[in-house]
Write a protein that holds these residues in place. Structure first.
Motif, PDB file in Angstrom:
ATOM      1  N   HIS A  92       0.934  -1.192  -0.308  1.00 20.43           N
ATOM      2  CA  HIS A  92      -0.169   0.002  -0.130  1.00 20.43           C
ATOM      3  C   HIS A  92       0.748   1.219  -0.178  1.00 20.43           C
ATOM      4  CE1 HIS A  92      -4.076  -2.332   1.987  1.00 20.43           C
ATOM      5  NE2 HIS A  92      -3.344  -3.131   1.126  1.00 20.43           N
ATOM      6  N   ALA A  93       0.675   2.368  -1.051  1.00 16.55           N
ATOM      7  CA  ALA A  93       1.270   3.704  -0.758  1.00 16.55           C
ATOM      8  C   ALA A  93       0.258   4.815  -1.088  1.00 16.55           C
ATOM      9  CB  ALA A  93       2.087   3.363  -1.989  1.00 16.55           C
ATOM     10  N   GLN A  94       0.727   5.817  -0.298  1.00 21.14           N
ATOM     11  CA  GLN A  94      -0.014   7.162  -0.030  1.00 21.14           C
ATOM     12  C   GLN A  94       0.594   8.246  -0.488  1.00 21.14           C
ATOM     13  OE1 GLN A  94      -3.674   7.721   1.907  1.00 21.14           O
ATOM     14  NE2 GLN A  94      -2.788   9.525   2.774  1.00 21.14           N
ATOM     15  N   TYR A  95      -0.047   9.509  -1.310  1.00 23.72           N
ATOM     16  CA  TYR A  95       0.516  10.469  -0.918  1.00 23.72           C
ATOM     17  C   TYR A  95      -0.504  11.840  -0.464  1.00 23.72           C
ATOM     18  CZ  TYR A  95       2.480  15.277  -2.028  1.00 23.72           C
ATOM     19  OH  TYR A  95       3.139  16.055  -2.233  1.00 23.72           O
ATOM     20  N   ALA A  96       0.191  12.633   0.019  1.00 25.06           N
ATOM     21  CA  ALA A  96      -1.256  13.349   0.058  1.00 25.06           C
ATOM     22  C   ALA A  96      -0.070  14.612   0.975  1.00 25.06           C
ATOM     23  CB  ALA A  96      -1.879  13.419   2.482  1.00 25.06           C
ATOM     24  N   TRP A  97      -1.724  15.877   0.284  1.00 23.66           N
ATOM     25  CA  TRP A  97      -0.854  16.826   0.127  1.00 23.66           C
ATOM     26  C   TRP A  97      -1.930  18.061   0.817  1.00 23.66           C
ATOM     27  CZ3 TRP A  97      -2.906  21.003  -3.661  1.00 23.66           C
ATOM     28  CH2 TRP A  97      -1.643  22.187  -3.443  1.00 23.66           C
ATOM     29  N   ALA A  98      -1.907  19.473   1.184  1.00 14.52           N
ATOM     30  CA  ALA A  98      -2.763  20.022   1.484  1.00 14.52           C
ATOM     31  C   ALA A  98      -1.683  21.599   1.309  1.00 14.52           C
ATOM     32  CB  ALA A  98      -3.004  20.341   3.130  1.00 14.52           C
ATOM     33  N   ASP A  99      -2.603  22.896   0.109  1.00 16.32           N
ATOM     34  CA  ASP A  99      -2.515  23.619  -0.256  1.00 16.32           C
ATOM     35  C   ASP A  99      -2.421  24.518   0.240  1.00 16.32           C
ATOM     36  OD1 ASP A  99      -1.857  25.408  -2.018  1.00 16.32           O
ATOM     37  OD2 ASP A  99      -3.843  25.768  -2.670  1.00 16.32           O
ATOM     38  N   ASP A 100      -1.392  25.152   0.710  1.00 11.74           N
ATOM     39  CA  ASP A 100      -1.277  26.993   1.399  1.00 11.74           C
ATOM     40  C   ASP A 100      -3.136  27.616   1.511  1.00 11.74           C
ATOM     41  OD1 ASP A 100       1.778  26.538   1.155  1.00 11.74           O
ATOM     42  OD2 ASP A 100       1.899  28.000   0.050  1.00 11.74           O
ATOM     43  N   SER A 101      -2.787  28.311   2.953  1.00 13.60           N
ATOM     44  CA  SER A 101      -4.059  28.835   3.165  1.00 13.60           C
ATOM     45  C   SER A 101      -4.477  29.552   2.103  1.00 13.60           C
ATOM     46  CB  SER A 101      -4.449  28.638   4.916  1.00 13.60           C
ATOM     47  OG  SER A 101      -4.354  27.898   5.855  1.00 13.60           O
ATOM     48  N   LYS A 102      -5.416  30.150   2.498  1.00 11.82           N
ATOM     49  CA  LYS A 102      -5.651  31.272   1.210  1.00 11.82           C
ATOM     50  C   LYS A 102      -7.234  31.697   1.818  1.00 11.82           C
ATOM     51  CE  LYS A 102      -3.982  29.441  -2.093  1.00 11.82           C
ATOM     52  NZ  LYS A 102      -2.727  29.288  -2.179  1.00 11.82           N
ATOM     53  N   GLY A 103      -7.458  32.732   1.122  1.00  9.57           N
ATOM     54  CA  GLY A 103      -8.488  34.069   2.213  1.00  9.57           C
ATOM     55  C   GLY A 103      -7.767  34.970   2.812  1.00  9.57           C
ATOM     56  N   ASN A 104      -8.681  36.064   3.319  1.00  6.40           N
ATOM     57  CA  ASN A 104      -8.160  36.955   4.108  1.00  6.40           C
ATOM     58  C   ASN A 104      -8.176  36.667   5.381  1.00  6.40           C
ATOM     59  OD1 ASN A 104     -10.823  37.569   4.127  1.00  6.40           O
ATOM     60  ND2 ASN A 104     -10.831  39.394   3.785  1.00  6.40           N
ATOM     61  N   SER A 105      -8.080  35.221   6.708  1.00  8.62           N
ATOM     62  CA  SER A 105      -8.593  35.562   7.844  1.00  8.62           C
ATOM     63  C   SER A 105      -7.116  35.606   8.004  1.00  8.62           C
ATOM     64  CB  SER A 105      -8.742  33.915   7.848  1.00  8.62           C
ATOM     65  OG  SER A 105      -9.025  33.940   9.086  1.00  8.62           O
ATOM     66  N   PRO A 106      -6.661  36.329  10.022  1.00  7.61           N
ATOM     67  CA  PRO A 106      -5.661  36.136  10.242  1.00  7.61           C
ATOM     68  C   PRO A 106      -6.621  34.775  11.748  1.00  7.61           C
ATOM     69  CG  PRO A 106      -7.421  37.650  10.509  1.00  7.61           C
ATOM     70  CD  PRO A 106      -7.765  37.373   9.573  1.00  7.61           C
ATOM     71  N   PHE A 107      -7.168  34.054  11.330  1.00  2.00           N
ATOM     72  CA  PHE A 107      -7.754  33.222  12.726  1.00  2.00           C
ATOM     73  C   PHE A 107      -7.294  31.899  11.812  1.00  2.00           C
ATOM     74  CE2 PHE A 107     -10.955  36.976  13.023  1.00  2.00           C
ATOM     75  CZ  PHE A 107      -9.990  37.657  14.121  1.00  2.00           C
ATOM     76  N   SER A 108      -6.600  31.151  13.026  1.00  3.73           N
ATOM     77  CA  SER A 108      -6.295  30.072  12.169  1.00  3.73           C
ATOM     78  C   SER A 108      -6.980  28.836  13.041  1.00  3.73           C
ATOM     79  CB  SER A 108      -5.121  29.501  12.899  1.00  3.73           C
ATOM     80  OG  SER A 108      -4.843  28.951  14.221  1.00  3.73           O
ATOM     81  N   ILE A 109      -7.616  27.391  12.457  1.00  9.10           N
ATOM     82  CA  ILE A 109      -8.292  26.494  12.943  1.00  9.10           C
ATOM     83  C   ILE A 109      -7.715  25.331  13.174  1.00  9.10           C
ATOM     84  CG2 ILE A 109      -9.692  24.384  11.612  1.00  9.10           C
ATOM     85  CD1 ILE A 109     -10.568  26.600   9.345  1.00  9.10           C
ATOM     86  N   GLY A 110      -7.840  24.587  14.741  1.00 10.27           N
ATOM     87  CA  GLY A 110      -7.210  24.115  14.962  1.00 10.27           C
ATOM     88  C   GLY A 110      -7.415  22.066  14.934  1.00 10.27           C
TER      89      GLY A 110
END
Length: 190
Positions: A92-110
């Motif tokens: 089994h093999a897997q690759y996962a990728w997350a792009d940079d956050s976009k938008g105008n928010s200065p708040f993060s999501i935990g």
């Protein structure tokens, strides 16, 4: 609200889903607003070639309102492979990728796989808030119902992210910290 559908015919499987949390506001600052909406849609597909090799992937597009004037967007995808090498042996093999956050928010999501802010408090884009992960594993099938699997996982956070981890228990990561893990799993279907 959640809506989802799947289609399966022979070696092909396709799924599509959409979810919206109205007036959710869980990711907005406590002093701000509980009327913010979150939404996400995703698609998945898999195909099995000659009954031996299964290739699949997912794509998800999420948007979080973090205040009446701020939003945070994130796009992710994965691609995976299951190969029945011979008899009870599988790779089994897997690759996962997350792009940079976009938008105008200065708040993060935990939380696990959380989203870093897209901008500073003064609105300057941050960048480097994505990450990726690689997995390679071996599975041995004792029967159609019982199996074991061992896998190695490598998670790489970008320079301004510490959100991508293997489990919620890995707290205290600094930005750009990476995580390596070995997993062992026994499965049985009753």
């Amino acid at each position: 609200w959640s809506f989802a559908g799947t289609y399966t015919a022979g070696p092909l499987g396709i799924g599509l889903g959409y979810e919206v949390h109205q007036k959710f506001g869980a990711y907005a600052p406590a002093s701000c607003c509980n009327s913010a909406d979150d939404r996400a849609w995703g698609i998945s597909a898999a195909y099995t070639f000659a009954g031996k090799v299964k290739v699949g992937g997912t794509y998800m597009d999420s948007k979080y309102e973090t205040s009446p004037i701020h939003e945070l967007k994130k796009k992710t995808f994965t691609i995976g492979l299951e190969w029945n090498v011979a008899g009870p042996h599988e790779i089994h093999a897997q690759y996962a990728w997350a792009d940079d956050s976009k938008g105008n928010s200065p708040f993060s999501i935990g939380g696990n796989g959380g989203v870093e802010p897209a901008t500073t408090a003064t609105g300057i884009p941050i960048g480097g808030t994505g990450g990726d992960a690689w997995t390679i594993g071996y599975r041995y099938n004792f029967s159609k119902r019982t199996w074991i699997k061992v896998a190695y996982v490598r998670v790489d956070n970008d320079n301004n992210s510490n959100s991508y981890r293997i489990a919620n228990t890995q707290s205290g990561l600094a930005n750009a910290d990476n995580v390596d893990s070995v997993a062992f799993r026994i499965g049985h279907r009753f």
